[in-house]
Design a protein around this motif. Structure first.
Motif, short mmCIF file in Angstrom:
data_model
loop_
_atom_site.label_atom_id
_atom_site.label_comp_id
_atom_site.label_asym_id
_atom_site.label_seq_id
_atom_site.Cartn_x
_atom_site.Cartn_y
_atom_site.Cartn_z
N ARG A 235 0.83 -1.21 0.00
CA ARG A 235 0.00 0.00 0.00
C ARG A 235 0.86 1.26 0.00
O ARG A 235 0.50 2.28 -0.58
CB ARG A 235 -0.92 0.00 1.22
CG ARG A 235 -2.03 -1.04 1.14
CD ARG A 235 -2.81 -1.09 2.43
NE ARG A 235 -3.86 -2.11 2.40
CZ ARG A 235 -4.31 -2.73 3.48
NH1 ARG A 235 -3.80 -2.45 4.68
NH2 ARG A 235 -5.26 -3.66 3.38
N ASN A 236 1.99 1.19 0.66
CA ASN A 236 2.89 2.34 0.74
C ASN A 236 3.49 2.67 -0.62
O ASN A 236 3.61 3.85 -0.99
CB ASN A 236 3.99 2.06 1.76
CG ASN A 236 4.97 3.22 1.93
OD1 ASN A 236 5.63 3.65 0.99
ND2 ASN A 236 5.10 3.72 3.14
N VAL A 237 3.88 1.65 -1.38
CA VAL A 237 4.67 1.91 -2.59
C VAL A 237 3.87 1.86 -3.89
O VAL A 237 4.37 2.31 -4.92
CB VAL A 237 5.85 0.91 -2.68
CG1 VAL A 237 6.71 0.96 -1.44
CG2 VAL A 237 5.36 -0.52 -2.94
N LYS A 238 2.66 1.33 -3.85
CA LYS A 238 1.97 1.05 -5.13
C LYS A 238 1.70 2.30 -5.96
O LYS A 238 1.60 2.22 -7.19
CB LYS A 238 0.67 0.28 -4.88
CG LYS A 238 -0.41 1.07 -4.15
CD LYS A 238 -1.67 0.23 -4.02
CE LYS A 238 -2.79 1.00 -3.35
NZ LYS A 238 -4.04 0.20 -3.27
N ASN A 239 1.57 3.46 -5.29
CA ASN A 239 1.31 4.70 -6.02
C ASN A 239 2.53 5.60 -6.09
O ASN A 239 2.42 6.76 -6.51
CB ASN A 239 0.14 5.45 -5.39
CG ASN A 239 -1.17 4.69 -5.53
OD1 ASN A 239 -1.45 4.12 -6.59
ND2 ASN A 239 -1.96 4.65 -4.47
N ARG A 240 3.67 5.10 -5.67
CA ARG A 240 4.90 5.88 -5.76
C ARG A 240 5.33 6.03 -7.22
O ARG A 240 5.07 5.17 -8.06
CB ARG A 240 6.04 5.19 -5.01
CG ARG A 240 6.04 5.43 -3.52
CD ARG A 240 7.39 4.97 -2.96
NE ARG A 240 7.51 5.25 -1.55
CZ ARG A 240 8.66 5.30 -0.91
NH1 ARG A 240 9.79 5.07 -1.57
NH2 ARG A 240 8.70 5.56 0.38
N HIS B 41 12.29 -1.64 -13.07
CA HIS B 41 11.60 -0.45 -13.57
C HIS B 41 10.94 -0.74 -14.91
O HIS B 41 9.80 -0.33 -15.16
CB HIS B 41 12.60 0.70 -13.76
CG HIS B 41 13.34 1.10 -12.53
ND1 HIS B 41 14.32 0.31 -11.97
CD2 HIS B 41 13.26 2.20 -11.75
CE1 HIS B 41 14.80 0.90 -10.89
NE2 HIS B 41 14.17 2.04 -10.73
N GLN B 42 11.66 -1.45 -15.78
CA GLN B 42 11.10 -1.79 -17.09
C GLN B 42 9.87 -2.68 -16.94
O GLN B 42 8.86 -2.50 -17.63
CB GLN B 42 12.17 -2.47 -17.94
CG GLN B 42 13.30 -1.54 -18.35
CD GLN B 42 14.49 -2.26 -18.95
OE1 GLN B 42 14.88 -3.34 -18.49
NE2 GLN B 42 15.10 -1.69 -19.97
N CYS B 43 9.95 -3.64 -16.02
CA CYS B 43 8.81 -4.53 -15.78
C CYS B 43 7.64 -3.76 -15.18
O CYS B 43 6.48 -3.98 -15.57
CB CYS B 43 9.24 -5.65 -14.83
SG CYS B 43 10.52 -6.75 -15.47
N TRP B 44 7.93 -2.86 -14.25
CA TRP B 44 6.88 -2.10 -13.57
C TRP B 44 6.11 -1.23 -14.56
O TRP B 44 4.87 -1.24 -14.58
CB TRP B 44 7.49 -1.24 -12.47
CG TRP B 44 6.52 -0.38 -11.74
CD1 TRP B 44 6.21 0.93 -12.00
CD2 TRP B 44 5.68 -0.77 -10.63
NE1 TRP B 44 5.26 1.38 -11.11
CE2 TRP B 44 4.93 0.37 -10.27
CE3 TRP B 44 5.53 -1.95 -9.92
CZ2 TRP B 44 4.01 0.34 -9.21
CZ3 TRP B 44 4.63 -1.98 -8.86
CH2 TRP B 44 3.88 -0.85 -8.52
N HIS B 45 6.81 -0.48 -15.38
CA HIS B 45 6.13 0.43 -16.30
C HIS B 45 5.35 -0.34 -17.37
O HIS B 45 4.26 0.08 -17.76
CB HIS B 45 7.13 1.40 -16.93
CG HIS B 45 7.51 2.52 -16.00
ND1 HIS B 45 6.69 3.61 -15.77
CD2 HIS B 45 8.60 2.70 -15.22
CE1 HIS B 45 7.27 4.42 -14.91
NE2 HIS B 45 8.43 3.89 -14.56
N VAL C 227 6.66 -6.18 -6.39
CA VAL C 227 6.83 -5.54 -5.08
C VAL C 227 7.17 -6.57 -4.00
O VAL C 227 7.86 -6.25 -3.03
CB VAL C 227 5.57 -4.72 -4.72
CG1 VAL C 227 5.64 -4.20 -3.29
CG2 VAL C 227 5.42 -3.55 -5.69
N TRP C 228 6.72 -7.82 -4.17
CA TRP C 228 7.12 -8.89 -3.24
C TRP C 228 8.63 -9.05 -3.25
O TRP C 228 9.26 -9.23 -2.21
CB TRP C 228 6.41 -10.18 -3.63
CG TRP C 228 6.72 -11.38 -2.77
CD1 TRP C 228 7.50 -12.44 -3.11
CD2 TRP C 228 6.25 -11.65 -1.45
NE1 TRP C 228 7.56 -13.35 -2.08
CE2 TRP C 228 6.79 -12.90 -1.05
CE3 TRP C 228 5.43 -10.96 -0.56
CZ2 TRP C 228 6.54 -13.47 0.19
CZ3 TRP C 228 5.17 -11.53 0.68
CH2 TRP C 228 5.72 -12.77 1.04
#
Length: 474
Positions: A154-159, A252-256, A277-278
């Motif tokens: 929850r902390n990082v998902k919208n960072r 970063h590439q996977c996230w975007h 994130v895990w």
């Protein structure tokens, strides 16, 4: 130092050209850039499969650098500092850049290197890139670290996550290149013995392969990811763990890419992001509580009477995929043939070893470290402790996976078990037969052997585990 001196890029687990902050920063200076890899004590100490995979990754990345007009310089020295100092003297380099690592041994080594080189008057910079969020930047409201995954998510998902950097258009070469070791002389596949030829076809090497994997997953698999990621007989996951482990693709590439899929309304995209994130959570915990790598994270487990004798017959049966429990055996054989294991299988074999057999999770952790081409220190440790019940965010100690009913639930047609277990089949799958080509000859196993009876009855093993827990105060 003058502003035309070369910059050494000290490569480690960042074998890519795109989204490489250290390389990007070095190239942006316009100075010559010398990519170098040091086979130091840390890499010398790698177990069989991770060292084998690192060797393949280095060979491939060297070829990629050559295509870009550069080179990969290889040096072997037990001391990374000594190797770097030699290269600095030989090349006149005025700076050393690298991508940060986070395990305690690497942090200690890198701190020593940074202090010594700065004292010599060199410019020294470390960069992010192996993680999306530096472990020390994610804090609870009270300023502490997270011990449970869900609030961490929850902390990082919208960072904001930095946009991936493009590969440099030019990697300026030095006037002359320093000498390089021959990678073949390092014999990084030696400990794999005959298993190297079996595992090699399952390896997907390098940056281009990793990007292709990501693209294919998001185009064809992510829609059914929520369901298929639990089905070991279905190719329903990204399979990117081996590439992430060596930095052939960045998180970063996977996230975007995952975010784009999410915004396009593709089912399963958020679950994929949660899995990324895990991985970050594992590193967060390793940074704040490095004991997770070697000791029970929950200190109350220190007094639990684990079986620690690796010579026990049931431990040998577990390693050999001969427990008589098809789900466990199939997963252990997949590991030996491919160097990877489906995540559902990882949970089952870990639960079986630590609960049905009451063996210390360190036995399994070390075996995975020896066999996994996607070995990652943080994820491996957290996964084993999660399964054993001794770690953060752990499965409750009283939850004991039943590997028989789990197979019925997640492999109804026995596609997975049939692919990996040869005994009892008149025409075994080629991958099941490959297992016997990979294993040590002294195991003395053959495809036409009779399939074994269970080393521990599932019900008896569960009861024994619960009885043991009942005598321990948690």
């Amino acid at each position: 130092m003058d502003d035309t001196s070369p910059i050494l890029i000290w490569l480690r687990r960042d074998l890519r050209l795109s989204d490489h902050p250290a390389l990007h920063a070095a190239c942006a200076t316009g100075r010559p850039v010398i990519p170098a890899f040091v086979f130091d004590a840390q890499y010398d100490g790698l177990a069989a499969a991770p060292k084998f995979r690192m060797g393949l990754g280095l060979e491939h990345h060297g070829a990629s650098l050559a295509e870009a007009g550069s080179r990969l310089i290889l040096r072997r020295n037990q001391s990374a500092l000594s190797a770097l100092q030699d290269l600095i003297e030989e090349t006149g380099a005025g700076a050393v850049y690298w991508t940060r690592q986070y395990d305690p041994e690497a942090v200690s080594r890198d701190s020593e290197v940074k202090a010594a080189l700065k004292e010599q008057g060199l410019e020294v910079k470390s960069f992010g890139g192996h993680l999306m969020f530096e472990p020390w930047t994610v804090e609870t409201k009270t300023g502490g670290y997270y011990k449970v995954y869900t609030p961490f998510w929850r902390n990082v998902k919208n960072r904001d996550v930095e946009e991936p950097l493009k590969a440099p258009s030019e990697i300026k070469a030095p006037k002359s290149w320093p000498a390089s070791d021959d990678l073949a002389d390092w014999e990084m596949d030696a400990a794999m013995m005959r298993g190297a030829d079996v595992v090699r076809p399952f390896v997907q090497l390098g940056e281009k392969a990793a990007q292709s994997r990501l693209g294919a997953f998001l185009a064809n698999k992510v829609a059914d990811y929520n369901t298929n990621r639990d089905l070991p007989g279905v190719d329903g996951t990204s399979n990117l763990s081996e590439n992430l482990a060596l930095g052939e693709i960045s998180p970063h590439q996977c996230w975007h890419a995952g975010q784009r899929a999410l915004h396009e309304g593709k089912a399963g995209a958020e679950t994929f992001l949660k899995e990324l994130v895990w991985r970050e959570f594992a590193y967060h915990l390793m940074h704040h509580t490095p004991r997770i790598l070697e000791r029970n994270w929950r200190e109350e487990w220190e007094g639990f009477n684990w079986n620690e004798d690796e010579r026990r017959a049931e431990v040998k049966a577990w390693k050999q995929g001969r427990t008589g429990i098809p789900f466990v055996d199939a997963a252990m054989r997949e590991l030996y043939v491919t160097g990877r294991m489906h995540n559902r299988g990882r949970m089952i074999v870990a639960s079986y070893l630590t609960k049905h057999l009451l063996c210390h999770w360190r036995i399994g952790q070390k075996w995975f470290e020896d066999c996994l081409i996607d070995w990652d220190p943080a994820s491996n440790a957290m996964g084993w402790q999660w399964s054993a019940g001794s770690g953060p965010d752990a499965t409750p100690y009283f939850r004991v996976f039943n590997p028989v009913t789990q197979l019925d639930k997640f492999d109804k047609n026995r596609d997975y078990a049939g692919r990996w277990i040869a005994e009892g089949h008149s025409t075994p799958h080629k991958d099941a037969l490959a297992f016997f080509d990979a294993i040590p000859r002294q195991w003395n196993m053959k495809a036409d052997d009779a399939y074994p009876d269970p080393v521990v009855d599932v019900s008896d093993g569960r009861k024994r585990a619960l009885d043991a827990y009942a005598n321990k105060s948690f």
